[in-house]
Design a protein around this motif. Structure first.
Motif, PDB file in Angstrom:
ATOM      1  N   MET A 195      52.747   6.817  29.166  1.00 42.28           N
ATOM      2  CA  MET A 195      51.708   7.498  29.941  1.00 42.28           C
ATOM      3  C   MET A 195      51.009   6.512  30.877  1.00 42.28           C
ATOM      4  N   LEU A 196      50.725   5.328  30.385  1.00 39.84           N
ATOM      5  CA  LEU A 196      50.080   4.306  31.195  1.00 39.84           C
ATOM      6  C   LEU A 196      50.948   3.941  32.396  1.00 39.84           C
ATOM      7  N   LEU A 197      52.238   3.753  32.155  1.00 38.90           N
ATOM      8  CA  LEU A 197      53.151   3.423  33.251  1.00 38.90           C
ATOM      9  C   LEU A 197      53.253   4.573  34.244  1.00 38.90           C
ATOM     10  N   LEU A 198      53.237   5.794  33.752  1.00 40.96           N
ATOM     11  CA  LEU A 198      53.267   6.963  34.633  1.00 40.96           C
ATOM     12  C   LEU A 198      52.028   6.988  35.536  1.00 40.96           C
ATOM     13  N   LEU A 199      50.878   6.665  34.972  1.00 42.05           N
ATOM     14  CA  LEU A 199      49.649   6.623  35.770  1.00 42.05           C
ATOM     15  C   LEU A 199      49.716   5.541  36.842  1.00 42.05           C
ATOM     16  N   ILE A 223      50.482   3.930  42.534  1.00 43.42           N
ATOM     17  CA  ILE A 223      51.260   3.252  43.579  1.00 43.42           C
ATOM     18  C   ILE A 223      51.765   4.261  44.602  1.00 43.42           C
ATOM     19  N   LYS A 224      52.246   5.407  44.119  1.00 43.00           N
ATOM     20  CA  LYS A 224      52.736   6.462  45.024  1.00 43.00           C
ATOM     21  C   LYS A 224      51.614   6.961  45.936  1.00 43.00           C
ATOM     22  N   ARG A 225      50.425   7.156  45.379  1.00 43.26           N
ATOM     23  CA  ARG A 225      49.301   7.645  46.187  1.00 43.26           C
ATOM     24  C   ARG A 225      48.874   6.619  47.240  1.00 43.26           C
ATOM     25  N   LEU A 226      48.927   5.336  46.888  1.00 42.79           N
ATOM     26  CA  LEU A 226      48.580   4.305  47.862  1.00 42.79           C
ATOM     27  C   LEU A 226      49.611   4.254  48.992  1.00 42.79           C
ATOM     28  N   ILE A 233      42.571   8.303  39.322  1.00 43.65           N
ATOM     29  CA  ILE A 233      43.481   7.653  38.382  1.00 43.65           C
ATOM     30  C   ILE A 233      42.852   6.375  37.831  1.00 43.65           C
ATOM     31  N   VAL A 234      42.300   5.553  38.720  1.00 45.33           N
ATOM     32  CA  VAL A 234      41.671   4.301  38.279  1.00 45.33           C
ATOM     33  C   VAL A 234      40.473   4.600  37.380  1.00 45.33           C
ATOM     34  N   GLN A 235      39.690   5.607  37.734  1.00 50.65           N
ATOM     35  CA  GLN A 235      38.544   5.972  36.900  1.00 50.65           C
ATOM     36  C   GLN A 235      39.013   6.410  35.509  1.00 50.65           C
ATOM     37  N   TYR A 236      40.084   7.169  35.454  1.00 48.46           N
ATOM     38  CA  TYR A 236      40.635   7.597  34.167  1.00 48.46           C
ATOM     39  C   TYR A 236      41.091   6.383  33.359  1.00 48.46           C
TER      40      TYR A 236
END
Length: 123
Positions: free
Chosen positions: A22-26, A31-34, A59-62
């Motif tokens: 899950m962490l890697l997926l986040l 990275i995709k959003r950036l 994502i970062v906040q989560y």
């Protein structure tokens, strides 16, 4: 019908992931959003840019909110996530592509570290 089946599959695959997966997926999503934000800047697609940056911040906040503070490294990660949030806010305000270019290697390096940790520890 197919859409509902896909949604069920997606929900099931997320619910059966390990914490490490899950962490890697986040991180992959971040990275995709950036990358999307970077493309949107070059195309002057500012609505898409804003959506990508907002999602990146979420994502970062989560990641920050779900830190397990029982580990010493969590304090460092907390500071790093604060830095990412600050830089993403700067990015949102300035639309400066240089900020993305500075953030991406840091995020990729952190993702790689978590990937290695998962392989060795079975997160």
């Amino acid at each position: 019908m197919y859409q509902n089946g896909y949604q069920q599959y997606k929900a099931q695959s997320v619910s059966t992931m390990t914490k490490g997966e899950m962490l890697l997926l986040l991180y992959d999503e971040l990275i995709k959003r950036l990358k999307r934000a970077e493309i949107a800047i070059s195309e002057e697609a500012y609505e898409s840019f804003d959506q990508s940056v907002i999602r990146s911040k979420e994502i970062v906040q989560y990641l920050k909110d779900t830190l397990d503070n029982s580990y010493e490294i969590s304090k460092e990660l907390h500071r790093l996530y604060e830095f990412f949030l600050f830089e993403l806010s700067r990015l949102q305000a300035s639309r400066n592509q240089q900020i993305i270019e500075e953030l991406k290697p840091l995020i990729l390096e952190l993702r790689e570290a978590f990937s290695e940790a998962e392989k060795t520890a079975g997160m």
